[in-house]
Design a protein around this motif. Structure first.
Motif, mmCIF file in Angstrom:
data_model
loop_
_atom_site.group_PDB
_atom_site.id
_atom_site.type_symbol
_atom_site.label_atom_id
_atom_site.label_comp_id
_atom_site.label_asym_id
_atom_site.label_seq_id
_atom_site.Cartn_x
_atom_site.Cartn_y
_atom_site.Cartn_z
ATOM 1 N N THR A 118 0.871 -1.166 0.000
ATOM 2 C CA THR A 118 0.000 0.000 0.000
ATOM 3 C C THR A 118 0.905 1.211 0.000
ATOM 4 O O THR A 118 1.748 1.359 0.878
ATOM 5 C CB THR A 118 -0.864 0.050 1.280
ATOM 6 N N GLN A 147 4.211 8.475 -2.013
ATOM 7 C CA GLN A 147 4.308 7.594 -3.181
ATOM 8 C C GLN A 147 3.039 7.677 -4.025
ATOM 9 O O GLN A 147 3.086 7.758 -5.250
ATOM 10 C CB GLN A 147 4.505 6.140 -2.733
ATOM 11 N N GLY A 153 15.706 3.961 0.230
ATOM 12 C CA GLY A 153 14.731 3.285 1.075
ATOM 13 C C GLY A 153 13.415 4.035 1.185
ATOM 14 O O GLY A 153 12.538 3.658 1.948
ATOM 15 N N GLY A 162 11.264 4.229 -1.189
ATOM 16 C CA GLY A 162 10.244 3.582 -2.009
ATOM 17 C C GLY A 162 10.186 4.037 -3.448
ATOM 18 O O GLY A 162 9.153 3.934 -4.094
ATOM 19 N N LYS A 163 11.323 4.468 -3.993
ATOM 20 C CA LYS A 163 11.348 4.873 -5.398
ATOM 21 C C LYS A 163 11.057 3.669 -6.308
ATOM 22 O O LYS A 163 10.265 3.765 -7.232
ATOM 23 C CB LYS A 163 12.711 5.481 -5.768
ATOM 24 N N THR A 164 11.726 2.562 -6.015
ATOM 25 C CA THR A 164 11.561 1.387 -6.869
ATOM 26 C C THR A 164 10.108 0.917 -6.873
ATOM 27 O O THR A 164 9.577 0.513 -7.911
ATOM 28 C CB THR A 164 12.498 0.262 -6.408
ATOM 29 N N ARG A 199 12.985 -7.706 -8.132
ATOM 30 C CA ARG A 199 11.665 -7.201 -7.781
ATOM 31 C C ARG A 199 10.796 -7.046 -9.013
ATOM 32 O O ARG A 199 9.612 -7.372 -8.991
ATOM 33 C CB ARG A 199 11.804 -5.882 -7.022
HETATM 34 P P1 ADP Z 1 14.338 3.059 -2.965
HETATM 35 O O1 ADP Z 1 14.244 2.537 -4.363
HETATM 36 O O2 ADP Z 1 13.924 4.493 -2.836
HETATM 37 O O3 ADP Z 1 15.626 2.782 -2.289
HETATM 38 P P2 ADP Z 1 12.544 0.889 -2.381
HETATM 39 O O4 ADP Z 1 11.436 0.994 -3.365
HETATM 40 O O5 ADP Z 1 13.592 -0.117 -2.635
HETATM 41 O O6 ADP Z 1 13.206 2.307 -2.111
HETATM 42 O O7 ADP Z 1 11.884 0.648 -0.961
HETATM 43 C C1 ADP Z 1 12.682 0.420 0.182
HETATM 44 C C2 ADP Z 1 12.028 -0.657 0.998
HETATM 45 O O8 ADP Z 1 10.755 -0.232 1.424
HETATM 46 C C3 ADP Z 1 11.839 -1.944 0.241
HETATM 47 O O9 ADP Z 1 12.091 -3.010 1.102
HETATM 48 C C4 ADP Z 1 10.379 -1.910 -0.143
HETATM 49 O O10 ADP Z 1 9.862 -3.210 -0.269
HETATM 50 C C5 ADP Z 1 9.764 -1.146 1.002
HETATM 51 N N1 ADP Z 1 8.606 -0.373 0.584
HETATM 52 C C6 ADP Z 1 8.485 0.390 -0.523
HETATM 53 N N2 ADP Z 1 7.265 0.963 -0.582
HETATM 54 C C7 ADP Z 1 6.603 0.558 0.533
HETATM 55 C C8 ADP Z 1 5.288 0.805 1.068
HETATM 56 N N3 ADP Z 1 4.430 1.601 0.428
HETATM 57 N N4 ADP Z 1 4.972 0.209 2.226
HETATM 58 C C9 ADP Z 1 5.843 -0.576 2.861
HETATM 59 N N5 ADP Z 1 7.074 -0.852 2.437
HETATM 60 C C10 ADP Z 1 7.463 -0.302 1.281
#
Ligand code: ADP
Ligand code: ZN
Ligand code: ZN
Length: 744
Positions: free
Chosen positions: A207, A212, A238, A240-242, A275
């Motif tokens: 979610t 985001q 961390g 949540g960009k990805t 992922r």
């Molecule tokens: P970034 O690419 O900015 O470093 P990621 O997308 O890898 O960030 O997200 C970092 C961590 O947070 C990952 O383990 C991901 O699964 C988790 N995550 C991302 N979005 C969410 C969300 N909406 N709720 C909970 N966990 C999330």
């Protein structure tokens, strides 16, 4: 009346033929000759058969028809380039300066058809329950590589061999072990993944956080409204960009559109790949530089035919010929590797924006430390900015401290380790936590200089500093030239000539002396020269087979090491001494990224930044995790100096075998530029010998130009081109670099 004449570009990189030649299309070929097709034609007096690309078709000949020759055949193995790719090549040529052929090679990275290679796949042959039992056993035995492989297979049942040995960091031995235990099988036919997962991880359905969600919704909405834009996501690691990228790609797929995801170095981002793979399965294609021509071709074919929705890869993935491209994402958009450093020297970000314009697609840039360029454009309104400021995994940003190495020196500590860093290393070793030590760059600090007269030992061919290696040799990192270490200064005879003892090898030795019980891994260009050694080092560190990982910038990105609680940056200002207007930006990025390696797990991390320049703004802002603060100071400097992104810059590089001739040409060309450009708004610097004045016995001269308008600089490029044409010079002796990222 049918079109009977084709303009053809001959496939050789030579100025004289970098223009279309007209040919007659014989009746029997009328239906098979289109723009973009590769053809065989007779060329020159000898009528030798050459290959070329059709770039235009007309009904009227441009010269007397009796003087025209006929196209002989259509190359049956050729890939038809769509008009779009052709237009893109023309744009690249215009924008960056190169031959049309070189531009075509860029947009057509795959040229030959070849047979699909056999694909090896690793398949799990245990039931989920059996696998679970085994996994618990491996975990209890702390067999990390085995656990990792098994866990990945439990999720997807089968995995490409490449992914397992590559992104997953699993050695051939581990695979053999699991085969012997009867747990897995290697098959060579394609095994399709089971679309119905028994165990879909919950994490697949995140979610979105408020930030985001806002990002995804805005971008998707504007795309749906037929108003796609360019967006920058500034989000700490961390944040949540990805996850945002994935949901955007999903939204595109739902609209029947395709996505290109650029990542800087495929080997570093196993986690990202997995992922996407887990979420989109077979609809994802991966490009990388290790693919054979045939494999690349397959990937591009899949894209062309619509068998894939998402293409992931470095720069070249940009040119995937999708029919209905909706989105281009550039992850870690600040990375230098997005700039092509051979002709044409294009930047993937700009080309992406151009492709998006041509296909009505959106562009999403993402970074924790955006390039000054992109951030600047969010201020001017060209890009839209989204900020992701929360770490979604919990975990806090590490605590940082700047240590003044001059102070250490004054109080009698001559070692590269400050007292504070020494204490902290000791502390982590006792607690059995891991440590990363980071040295800004190899070779750079390895130079040998005389303390009496300042003479620096240089390569006679390349005019760059030689580096001292432990084997007692001085080595040139451009051409490989080596000579024995000197005992006295060749200039003044002084005995005080020595290396600046801060190469990774020397530091490794010092660590071993100071912390004899510590297990150390070193990662730099030398220790990773062998294929796979890179992976082996990383996986061994992540399996906790070492306490300290010492390395160059290679270690600062990618991989997560949750056990690392201390990062030491040994001499943060080393990269500040580089002769380049981006030096502060690079230093800020490197220090921020290195700092981001600490405290990825439950235990908070600590970062120690050692430097001889503790007051430098790039270090202070990096220590405070303050991007905006850094940007504000840096942009003032760029504006004052008219450096990008506040203005545009063009480097004209001239190469000559004779020093005098090179110098003369540079002078004449600079004169021509001054004469023909109305000097208004253009700053011309030089000509001058390049900082690296000579590579492989070729002399290099540079002219630097700056202007607020890009167009003015492409005009200068055209002036240079016509000067070369007029004087009959070889165009291989001139190169253009717009808004350079590298050094000359
Ligand atoms: P970034 O690419 O900015 O470093 P990621 O997308 O890898 O960030 O997200 C970092 C961590 O947070 C990952 O383990 C991901 O699964 C988790 N995550 C991302 N979005 C969410 C969300 N909406 N709720 C909970 N966990 C999330
Ligand atoms: Zn000397
Ligand atoms: Zn050299």
């Amino acid at each position: 009346m049918t079109s009977r004449f084709a303009d053809v570009i001959i496939d050789i990189s030579h100025e004289k033929v970098d223009r279309p030649f007209q040919y007659i299309i014989p009746d029997e070929l009328v239906t098979s000759v289109h723009v973009g097709v590769e053809v065989c034609i007779p060329f020159g007096r000898s009528n030798s058969i050459r290959r070329g690309y059709v770039v235009n078709i007309t009904q009227t000949p441009s010269i007397e028809i009796t003087k025209l020759k006929q196209i002989q055949a259509v190359e049956p193995e050729s890939v038809t380039i769509e008009a779009r790719q052709m237009k893109l090549a023309a744009w690249i040529k215009e924008q960056y300066g190169s031959t049309m052929i070189a531009a075509l090679h860029i947009v057509l990275p795959v040229k030959q058809k070849s047979k699909a290679l056999e694909k090896k796949t690793i398949v799990l042959i245990l039931s989920q329950n059996e696998a679970k039992e085994k996994l618990e056993f491996f975990i209890s035995k702390k067999q990390q590589a085995r656990s990792r492989l098994l866990e990945a297979l439990m999720e997807t049942e089968s995995l490409p061999f490449e992914i397992v040995t590559g992104k997953l960091n699993i050695t051939a031995k581990t695979i053999r072990d699991l085969i012997e235990m009867g747990m897995i099988e290697v098959t060579s036919k394609l095994v399709y993944r089971n679309p119905v997962k028994s165990q879909k991880r919950e994490s697949d359905y995140k979610t979105l956080s408020e930030q985001q969600r806002h990002t995804v919704e805005t971008i998707v909405e504007e795309s749906l409204q037929g108003n796609p834009g360019t967006y920058l996501i500034h989000g700490i690691t961390g944040s949540g960009k990805t996850e945002v990228y994935m949901q955007l790609a999903q939204a595109m797929t739902a609209q029947g559109k395709q996505t290109i995801l650029l990542i800087p170095e495929i080997a570093l981002t196993y986690q990202t790949l997995m992922r996407f793979y887990n979420r989109f399965g077979d609809r994802v294609s991966i490009m990388n530089s290790r693919l054979s021509a045939g494999e690349r071709f397959d990937q591009f074919e899949r894209a062309r035919k619509g068998d894939t929705d998402i293409m992931i890869g470095p720069r070249s993935a940009l040119f995937a010929p999708f029919q209905n491209l909706g989105l281009i994402i550039i992850d870690e958009e600040h990375e230098n590797s997005y700039k092509n450093e051979s002709m044409p020297k294009y930047h993937a970000r700009e080309v992406a924006i151009q492709i998006a314009k041509m296909s009505h697609a959106s562009v999403v840039l993402g970074s924790a430390t955006p390039s000054l360029e992109s951030y600047y454009r969010t201020k001017t309104g060209e890009y839209r900015l989204f900020e992701l400021t929360e770490r979604l995994t919990g975990g806090t940003l590490p605590q940082t401290e700047i240590i003044d190495l001059r102070e250490e020196m004054r109080s009698g500590n001559r070692s590269i380790f400050s007292r504070k860093l020494t204490d902290q290393i000791q502390d982590r070793l006792e607690k059995k936590e891991q440590i990363i030590l980071f040295l800004n760059r190899r070779g750079y600090a390895g130079f040998v200089s005389c303390r009496s007269c300042g003479h620096v030992m240089k390569c006679p061919h390349c005019a760059i500093s030689l580096s001292e290696h432990t084997n007692g040799k001085l080595i040139c990192h451009y051409c490989g030239y080596e000579e024995a270490m000197v005992k006295s200064c060749p200039e003044c005879g002084s005995k005080f000539i020595a290396g600046f003892k801060a190469g990774t090898q020397q530091i490794e030795e010092q660590i071993k002396k100071k912390f004899p019980k510590a297990r150390v891994l070193r990662m730099d260009a030398d220790s990773t020269r062998k294929k796979d050694s890179y992976r082996e080092i990383l996986s061994s560190f992540s399996n906790q087979e070492a306490d300290i990982l010492l390395g160059t910038q290679m270690i600062v990105k990618g991989h997560d090491f949750p056990k690392v609680t201390l990062v030491g940056i040994l001499a943060a200002d080393l990269s500040l001494h580089v002769n380049d207007f981006r030096a502060a930006e690079r230093t800020f990025q490197l220090v921020t990224q290195a700092a981001g390696r600490a405290g990825r797990g439950e235990i908070p991390g600590e970062v120690i930044i050692q430097t001889y320049q503790p007051d430098h703004y790039s270090l202070i802002h990096a220590a405070n995790h303050d991007y905006e603060g850094f940007y504000e100071e840096e942009i003032q400097y760029r504006e004052m100096m008219m450096y990008p992104p506040a203005a545009h810059m063009l480097v004209v590089l001239l190469m000559n075998e004779t020093e005098l001739e090179g110098e003369l040409l540079a002078k004449n060309l600079a004169k021509e530029i001054r004469l023909r450009s109305e000097a208004k708004g253009i700053v011309i610097v030089g000509p001058a010998p390049a900082a690296i004045g000579k590579i492989n016995d070729i002399y290099r001269h540079v002219i630097y130009l700056r202007s607020c308008e890009y167009r003015r600089l492409t005009e200068i490029k055209e002036i240079c081109e016509s000067y070369f044409e007029k004087t009959g010079k070889n165009t291989e002796q001139i190169q253009f670099d717009f808004d350079p990222m590298g050094q000359y």
